[in-house]
Each structure stands twice: as C-alpha cells, then as structure tokens.
Scaffold this active site. Structure first.
Site, mmCIF file in Angstrom:
data_model
loop_
_atom_site.group_PDB
_atom_site.id
_atom_site.type_symbol
_atom_site.label_atom_id
_atom_site.label_comp_id
_atom_site.label_asym_id
_atom_site.label_seq_id
_atom_site.Cartn_x
_atom_site.Cartn_y
_atom_site.Cartn_z
ATOM 1 N N GLN A 101 54.757 63.207 -9.914
ATOM 2 C CA GLN A 101 55.938 62.440 -9.514
ATOM 3 C C GLN A 101 56.947 63.428 -8.928
ATOM 4 O OE1 GLN A 101 59.141 60.906 -12.274
ATOM 5 N NE2 GLN A 101 58.012 59.006 -11.935
ATOM 6 N N TYR A 113 68.072 58.113 -8.551
ATOM 7 C CA TYR A 113 67.872 59.446 -7.986
ATOM 8 C C TYR A 113 68.121 59.405 -6.474
ATOM 9 C CZ TYR A 113 65.786 60.067 -12.577
ATOM 10 O OH TYR A 113 65.580 60.094 -13.937
ATOM 11 N N ALA A 155 54.487 53.374 -20.455
ATOM 12 C CA ALA A 155 54.979 54.650 -20.991
ATOM 13 C C ALA A 155 55.087 54.583 -22.503
ATOM 14 C CB ALA A 155 56.312 55.026 -20.362
ATOM 15 N N ARG A 156 56.001 53.759 -23.027
ATOM 16 C CA ARG A 156 56.278 53.766 -24.465
ATOM 17 C C ARG A 156 55.041 53.469 -25.303
ATOM 18 N NH1 ARG A 156 61.397 49.846 -23.865
ATOM 19 N NH2 ARG A 156 60.126 49.284 -22.055
#
Length: 417
Positions: free
Chosen positions: A106, A180, A357-358
């Site tokens: 990434q 971002y 993810a989690r």
C-alpha cells in the site's frame, strides 16, 4: 452499467485474476497500520505478522502505509520507500510467498495529514491554509501543490511502485481514502482549488487518476495496480457516494485492476470508517504508557463530539452497491465482513473480493478455519482496541490475544539476529 449485480454466486475460495496476478482465493487482509518498523524499515515483527496471515489462508495480505517520500509519513514508525530497504522488503515478500499467499504494497503520501512528526516547512495538500491535523506536532500550515509538485509526487509514486516490484510484491495499492494526500484532492473537505484540479468531482479526481495511470504504465505488466477509495466521507460537506462513482469511473479509465471500497476520514469521521466508535479509553491508556498525555487528552476530547454508532455487519454495502452498478472493473468489498455468510453475500452481490482487517488481527487463521468448517464467523467483537496499538512499541495486536513479542520490533527484517 455493470452486469455484476447478483450474478450466480462465486465461491470466495475460488481463484481470482487481477491484471498479471492470480490470487488463490478472494480474501484480502486490508492495509491497517501495523507499527512494526524501524527507521522506516520493516522489522522482524512485520514479517511475522504477514507470514501468520499468509499461513492462515488469506489470498493476499496488504502491507499498510508505505510512504513514497520521507515527508509523506504520518507516523514515525512507517516504512518509507527507498533502495536501502530492499533487503528487508525481500525478506517480507519471501516469507509471505513461502506460505502460498500474494502480498500487496500500500503506497501513499500523507500530504498535510501528518500527526506524528514535524515536517520541514509547510506540508503539501490540495489547498493552502491552516492544518488542524498537524496541530500536535507543529505542522500548522499547508500549501497548495503546484504543477511542479504534482510532477514530483507522481515520480515518487512511480519510483515506489518500481521498488515494490523489485522487492517481490505482487500488487501495489494506491491509498486514495481516509484523508491522505490523494484523498485531499478527491474530497471537498480539503480541496478548495479553482483550477482544473478543483471544483467538480471530475476535476478533483484528476490528479489521483494521473498518479494511477503513471504507476500502471510503469509496473502494470508485472504488478496488479489497485486503488483504495472512499465510498463516502461520511460527514457533512464531504464527498458523497455520487462523488465516489465519479472517482471510480475515472480510475477505471486510468487502468486500475481493482478498487478497494473503504470510507471515512481519519480526522472528521473515524466512526464512519470503522462502523463503530473508536476505543478512546484503550488509545488513551496506550498513549499514556508512552508518556504522550497531550495526545491522550486530545483523543478524549475528540470522543465527546462523535455520534454514537452501533456496529452492524456489512455497513458499507448500500454505498458499495451503487459503485458496483456504475463500473465494470473488479471491486473489493470492505466494511464489517465478519462471517463466511458475509463473504458469500459479497460474492453474490457482484464483488470480486472481501477485505478484512480487525477480524484477521483477532485471528490470522480465520480464512483457513472458514474453509475447513471449523468456524463460520469471527470472534472479533469490534471493540476497536487493536487500533490503539498503532501507538505501541510492540505493534498492532488484538487486545484479547497474548501481547506481541516486543523484541521482534527492535530487529530489522533482514538483520542477522
């Protein structure tokens, strides 16, 4: 219009081809800050983290937030891409490949979103002005990027992608969400430009699409080129799902092999991003352990103004369906996937992958357990305690699991020890 909607269901365990890459299955570990890095180099802890995920059955794991420039980091414990880190990156990619999975880099730039260090001069962004994200570290002002800046940043993304190819990565994921730099162009929360890069949704995505097109031209024959975008910013005056459709169409035209559909902004709407409130108590506790009382107090203050959100599975589905209907390229569903049934629903709705993810931080072997029938859903309760550990010296972990070995985060990946 897409012909993907409610197609005959594909198994999430079936292979998937994305450009030059074929994944063994359709489960992807999302890029989520690991905090497992030394002086911008991967540590042995990072290698273990991603090796465990690969051994646990994911089709591809994503190494989070690899900055294309030293000033593009948001936190000091993030990788920044330069030739000196090649030996460490190769150890990382070799470890994942040895377990049969693919690995994605990434790559991104924080722009004005730099919360963990002081940047020399003003940070760059779509527009100039006061920078609230830089308050704690003294990055108070940001400047609007010029065409010269854009040319330089495009070259930095291309160089980072070429380095990822040399290091053995199978894909690059350009992070265009969460506030971002590339998202600072896409989102009207940050972009107040009046030139060809501001105003309409088509103009706001122009620079991010140029970045992707340049990366695709440079490495697209060898690596899958993905982009992570917001389905919406989830806050007033932010980008809407209609804006996200324009973004998705522009990135499809620029040559993206797949879009990863996320949402929310790090400052304005973390609750939207995670589909539930941040665990500010755990974050405060970890920060205080590191002696950072000021940030801990700021976090507590921020929590007081958040709406209360109850977690629900597949929380981005309604937004993501609208994007699915508008484009024909592969899309990865992200947001509250916790069970095999969730993954199968995503496939039935026409998404090519599921990104988690989690649930995978809670149990890196979850995909293998889904496939063997040992489990049908994750034991993760979405407490968001794991998020606090991006501020911990031992790196990211589930609060219900044993602590990480802190020594692994003090050794470079390619070190002899």
């Amino acid at each position: 219009m897409s012909d993907h909607i409610m197609t005959a269901s594909v198994s999430p365990f079936s292979p998937l081809t994305l450009g030059p890459l074929t994944l063994r299955n359709r489960f992807i570990k999302s890029g989520a800050n690991e905090a497992m890095c030394l002086d911008g180099r991967p540590s042995k802890a990072l290698v273990k983290h991603h090796r465990d995920l690969a051994a646990g059955g994911v089709g591809m794991t994503t190494v989070a937030y690899m900055s294309v420039a030293v000033e593009g980091r948001t936190l000091p414990n993030q990788i920044w891409m330069r030739p000196e880190v090649l030996p460490d990156l190769r150890v990382l990619t070799d470890a994942v490949h040895a377990e049969g999975a693919a690995i994605s880099a990434q790559i991104t730039h924080g722009g004005s979103f730099v919360t963990g260090m002081k940047v020399r001069g003003r940070t760059i962004s779509a527009s100039s002005g006061f920078n609230p994200a830089g308050l704690l570290k003294g990055n108070l002002l940001q400047r609007a990027m010029t065409e010269e800046d854009m040319t330089r940043v495009i070259a930095e993304f291309v160089a980072a992608a070429e380095l990822a190819r040399e290091a053995g990565f199978d894909a690059v994921e350009l992070h265009m969400g969460h506030g971002y730099l590339l998202n600072q162009f896409i989102s009207p929360l940050s972009n107040r430009r009046e030139d060809q890069y501001g105003g309409s949704p088509e103009n706001r995505v122009r620079f991010p699409a140029q970045v992707l097109a340049a990366v695709k031209q440079a490495v697209g024959d060898d690596l899958a080129v993905l982009a992570k975008i917001n389905v919406a910013d989830g806050t007033r005056r932010g980008a809407s799902v209609e804006d996200a459709i324009v973004t998705a169409m522009a990135l499809q035209a620029a040559g993206a092999d797949m879009l990863v559909l996320s949402g929310g902004r790090n400052v304005e709407s973390t609750w939207f991003m995670f589909g539930s409130n941040m665990n500010r108590d755990e974050i405060g506790r970890v920060l205080k352990q590191q002696g950072d009382w000021i940030t801990a107090l700021m976090m507590k203050f921020a929590a007081s103004s958040e709406p209360q959100v109850e977690f629900r599975e597949m929380y981005f589905l309604d937004y993501s369906r609208k994007i699915r209907a508008a484009v024909n390229i592969p899309l990865a569903y992200l947001g509250g996937t916790k069970s095999l049934a969730n993954a199968e629903q995503a496939m039935a709705e026409g998404f090519e992958c599921v990104v988690m993810a989690r649930a995978l931080i809670h149990d890196p072997a979850l995909v293998s357990k889904f496939q063997s029938g040992e489990l049908s859903e994750s034991g993760c309760d979405n407490c968001n305690g794991c998020v606090a550990y991006i501020y911990h010296p031992a790196g990211t972990r589930c609060v219900y699991n044993p602590p990480n070995d802190p020594s692994l985060n003090t050794l470079p990946a390619a070190g002899l020890n």
